[in-house]
Design an enzyme around this catalytic site. Sequence first.
Site, mmCIF file in Angstrom:
data_model
loop_
_atom_site.group_PDB
_atom_site.id
_atom_site.type_symbol
_atom_site.label_atom_id
_atom_site.label_comp_id
_atom_site.label_asym_id
_atom_site.label_seq_id
_atom_site.Cartn_x
_atom_site.Cartn_y
_atom_site.Cartn_z
ATOM 1 C CG ASN A 1 -9.590 -1.211 2.226
ATOM 2 O OD1 ASN A 1 -9.251 -2.384 2.391
ATOM 3 N ND2 ASN A 1 -9.276 -0.251 3.096
ATOM 4 C CD GLU A 2 -10.089 -2.028 6.924
ATOM 5 O OE1 GLU A 2 -9.908 -0.878 7.383
ATOM 6 O OE2 GLU A 2 -9.422 -3.000 7.300
ATOM 7 C CD GLU B 1 -2.840 1.103 2.486
ATOM 8 O OE1 GLU B 1 -2.809 0.143 3.280
ATOM 9 O OE2 GLU B 1 -3.710 1.989 2.512
ATOM 10 C CD GLU C 1 -6.103 -4.493 4.868
ATOM 11 O OE1 GLU C 1 -5.914 -4.075 6.028
ATOM 12 O OE2 GLU C 1 -6.557 -3.779 3.961
#
Length: 497
Positions: free
Chosen positions: A170-171, A25, A277
Site C-alpha cells: 500500500n502506498e 481499515e 482509495e
Amino acid sequence: MNAHVKVWGVKTGTISPLIYGHFIEHLGRCIYGGVFDEDSPLADSSGFRKDVLEAVRRIKCPVLRWPGGNFASAYHWEDGIGPRERRPKLINYVWGGIETNRFGTDEFIEYCRRIGAEPYLAVSLGTGTLDEALHWLEYCNLNTPTKYAEMRKTFGHPEPYRVKYWGVGNEVYGPWQVGHCSAREYAEKLRQFAMFMKALDPSIQIIAVGADDPEWDLTVLKHAGKVIDFISIHQYHGSEDYYETVAAAYYVEERLKLLASLIKSTRMDHVKIAFDEWNVWYQVDPEEEAREKGIVYLEEPYTLKDALFAAGIFLVLHRLSDVVGMANLAQMVNALGMIKTQKDAMVLTPIYHVFDLFVNHTGTVRLGCEVLADSYAIRAKSFLKGRSSFALERVPYFDASATYDPSRNVLSLAMVNFHRDEPCEVAVDFSDVPAGKEGQLFELTAPDVLAGNDFASPNRVVPVSRAVALSESSYSLPPHTLWVLEVPLEGALGGTV
Ligand code: AHR
Ligand code: AHR
C-alpha cells in the site's frame, strides 16, 4: 443555465459493478466501534453492528478492501486468527491506539459473506515478508494437507475462502509508509510476490501499487506488468470551497486517463485501474490528531457538496469503464466514513445516498450519451497541507451518464447540476430510444450545499422520488442537485457488448 443531453440507444460498453466498492481499515473507529462492536446492544452474535450491516447490504457492496491502507503495511495476519481471547493485543503504531486483533481474517471473510462482497486483501510489504503473504494465501485459498490450510480447518472453516483480489503493498511510494521504497525496488518485489502467489493459486488477481506518478507507474508496468491484473491510484480531494470540491472529480478524470494512457503505451492492456482509495478529505489532519489525542480518528464530516463530488466521480467512472475495473471509497464507516456510528445510533451521510442512487438505480451497460453544457475554469489549491492542488480550463456545470439495466429493461439517466446557485434547464432527447410514457425520478439535494446529516437530524439530505411524464423533453434541475431518471423501455436497444 441550459444544457442538452442526447441519449443514443446504442450500447457502448459495460460498467464493472466493482466500481461501487468499499474499504475498511484498522483506523480510529472504522472497524472497532463501526463495523464490529462486540459491546454494542446493536451487535449480532458475531459482533457485527446490525444497523451498519443492513445499510451496507442496501448498497450491495461488491468488493471490500482490508486491512488497510497504511495499517496493512505493518499487519501480521497470524495475530488475527484463532480463539479471540488468545490473540495478542498490540500497539497500532500506524494510527495509534491498541489493536486487539479481535477482528481478523475469519471475521473479515464472514463479514464479506454476510454483505455479499468479494474480499480484497492487501498483503504487507512493510514489516511483512513473501513467506507471510504466501502463508496467508494458503490459509485463505488452499485445500492442501499443509500447515496453514489445516490451520483454517482447525479454526472451523473447512472450505477455502477463495479470495480473488490480492493487493501487494500500500502506498509504498510515500515516506509515511512502513516499507517506503523506490519504484525499482517495489517493481521487483511486486514481480516476485505476484509470481509466487499466482504459482500457489493461479485463480487470483493481483493489484499493484500505483503512485499517480508516471515514472513510478511506468516502472511498475514495464517491470511487472505481465504478472499483475490491476494498478492502483488513490485520490483525496475537497476543501471548504464548493467548486474546488466538485471540480476535483474532473481532475480525477484527467489522472485516470493519464494512467490509462501509460497502460496503453506499455501494451499492458490486460491491466485495469483499481481506483482503490478515493474520497473527500481536508478537515482532519492525521498528524495533528496523533499529536493531540494519540489516536487518529479521521472523522471527517460530509455534506451535500461532498456527495456531489462523489456523484461526479461515478459519472467519470461510467465514462472510463473500459479502463477502470474497480473503485473503493475510503472509507466505509467513521474514519473518512460514509456511515457514522454512535453506541446506539447510525447516520448515513449524503455520500452514502449517492451510492444508493447509483448502485440501485443505474445500469451496468453504458449507452451513447452526448452532453452539451456550460463550463468554468478553476485553480484549486486548498487541500489539506496543500496536497493535490490542480487547475482545469473547462469543468462542466452539468454532466450526465446514460446506462441500461438489461435485467429490468430500464434505461437510466444520471444527471448532476453542479451549479451552486442556478437551476439548469436540460433538454433531453430520447428520440433514439423506445422510451415508455412515464419514468421514475430520484433526487438528492438540499437548500444548502453545506447541509449534512447528523445524529440530531439524520434525514436532512436524503433521496426523494416521484413519477415524471416522459412526454416532456425539458427538465429543470435545481441548483447543486443529483438526479437519476429511470426510463422503462418498450423495445430493444441496439449494439452488443
Ligand atoms: O484512508 C486513509 C489512508 O489514506 C490510508 O490508510 C492510506 O492508504 C492513505 O494515505
Ligand atoms: O496522503 C497520504 C497521507 O498523508 C497519509 O495517509 C497520512 O498519514 C499522511 O498525512
